[in-house]
Design an enzyme around this catalytic site. Sequence first.
Site, PDB file in Angstrom:
ATOM      1  CD  GLU A  37      -2.618   1.048   2.742  1.00 37.03           C
ATOM      2  OE1 GLU A  37      -2.767  -0.059   3.301  1.00 37.03           O
ATOM      3  OE2 GLU A  37      -3.131   2.095   3.193  1.00 37.03           O
ATOM      4  CD  GLU A  67      -4.520   7.392   5.480  1.00 37.15           C
ATOM      5  OE1 GLU A  67      -5.649   6.878   5.589  1.00 37.15           O
ATOM      6  OE2 GLU A  67      -3.590   7.170   6.280  1.00 37.15           O
TER       7      GLU A  67
END
Length: 369
Positions: A168, A172
């Site tokens: 991943e 964010e």
Amino acid sequence: MLDRKLLLALVPLLASVVSVSAQGTTCNATSPCPASAPCCSEFGFCGTETFCLGGCNPLSSHALDSCMPEPVCENAVHTFPDLSRVLSNATYFGGNASAYDWVVDKGNIMNTNTSGGELALLLTQDNGGTRISSTRYIHYGKISARIKTGRWGGVVTAFITMSDIKDEIDWEFPGATTTEGQSNYFWQGLIPDPRNGNTTTGLTDTFSNYHDFAIDWKPDSLTWLVDGNVVRTLQASTTIGPDGVKRYPSTPSRIQLSIWPAGIPSSPAGTVDWAGGMINWQDPDYVAAGHFYTLIQSINITCEDPVPPSADVTSYVYNKNATAFTPTINFSNLTTINGASSLLDIGGPFGVKTSLLVAVVFGVASVLL
Ligand SMILES: *[C@@H]1O[C@H](CO)[C@@H](O)[C@H](O)[C@H]1NC(C)=O
Ligand SMILES: *[C@@H]1O[C@H](CO)[C@@H](O)[C@H](O)[C@H]1NC(C)=O
Ligand SMILES: *[C@@H]1O[C@H](CO)[C@@H](O)[C@H](O)[C@H]1NC(C)=O
Ligand SMILES: *[C@@H]1O[C@H](CO)[C@@H](O)[C@H](O)[C@H]1NC(C)=O
Ligand SMILES: *[C@@H]1O[C@H](CO)[C@@H](O)[C@H](O)[C@H]1NC(C)=O
Ligand SMILES: *[C@@H]1O[C@H](CO)[C@@H](O)[C@H](O)[C@H]1NC(C)=O
Ligand SMILES: *[C@@H]1O[C@H](CO)[C@@H](O)[C@H](O)[C@H]1NC(C)=O
Ligand SMILES: *[C@@H]1O[C@H](CO)[C@@H](O)[C@H](O)[C@H]1NC(C)=O
Ligand SMILES: *[C@@H]1O[C@H](CO)[C@@H](O)[C@H](O)[C@H]1NC(C)=O
């Protein structure tokens, strides 16, 4: 034309047919799925059909080739003049990446149709947030997303890549601060070293202004950029542990964008703090619009497979370990379509192809939202 009432009546029927395959045991790498329900879904449940599509974990499935091959990367600049390239419910995806660029895994979307069209991902107190995934995978390359983030404490906006074995790469945006973006990466879902995360500060308000957040993913380095400026670079060589294992994202990944509620009672206290506290559902923005949201104007994808695919390549498949803990990824020309939607093939009186029927059902449903 199909009758609208009839189509609406079909929605629960289709749902019940699909849910039959959801009866699954749990799965993980040490306890993979049985042959009868060979595919381990993203959420760790065994099944067939839709379980074998995006997110299906080859290492937890019955065999390395139980999951459907993953649609190969294609250069594209995705914009959202309308919602025709976004399937509003991923459950009805049959694996045809030419039919849709994105699927909605959960939640609700809207099209704002300003400045050429923007995709809005919505968060309500009831929907638990919204996530979309690309139908195609990328195996190294550059992804740039032009987005406006949320600006509410406890509400997190995210733009990430996620592989089927949970490599991943993240951008964010906890909503309490709209001048920062956080970069992070994970390897095979492992609890990350806290040092994996980094914060980029000093951005002009990310709620009011579009910024281009980019991930430049190469086999030997990972670079995060904002508006074309490099803000962080990670060398893959620095992720090699004392055991010789390189804990660096290396497997084909889907691109995912989401808005999610971190500031809710069921979240761990640390998560609530990180996100900027509990969500205020009386916030004037929420009351006025009926939802929180993030806006996506465009997503630019440039594929950089280590070896360029030949014209007949359709997909990526997993193969035996190249080195310990790192599976080999190969091209294939196998189909990516498993007709998960054939479960919905009620044939007969309608005389339409299932994929068309599903598109129409959701076309109608989305009008009613
Ligand atoms: C998608 O479809 C499935 C099966 O009908 C249903 O259970 C689910 O609630 C739907 N999701 C959304 C967001 O409408
Ligand atoms: C894997 O799944 C099995 C069966 O559900 C469970 O007993 C085991 O604890 C799981 N292992 C891990 C590492 O989660
Ligand atoms: C978006 O707006 C344009 C004009 O600005 C219009 O032509 C188009 O039909 C609209 N699209 C949708 C989906 O409403
Ligand atoms: C996949 O979708 C494309 C675009 O909608 C369509 O032309 C093609 O026939 C579909 N392929 C299959 C095998 O259904
Ligand atoms: C974040 O990344 C920058 C650029 O790579 C680096 O200079 C800085 O030390 C990093 N900060 C932390 C807290 O890791
Ligand atoms: C998309 O990204 C590529 C590679 O960074 C770049 O060359 C191209 O100009 C971008 N396209 C748009 C429309 O931004
Ligand atoms: C890959 O390597 C890991 C760790 O060495 C091992 O647990 C796993 O069984 C291997 N997988 C295959 C398919 O060889
Ligand atoms: C997969 O790719 C590796 C190299 O990346 C190659 O050695 C191997 O032969 C390929 N396997 C298949 C089945 O094509
Ligand atoms: C695709 O299929 C052809 C034969 O049909 C084969 O020669 C070729 O190697 C295949 N390509 C890949 C990437 O598997």
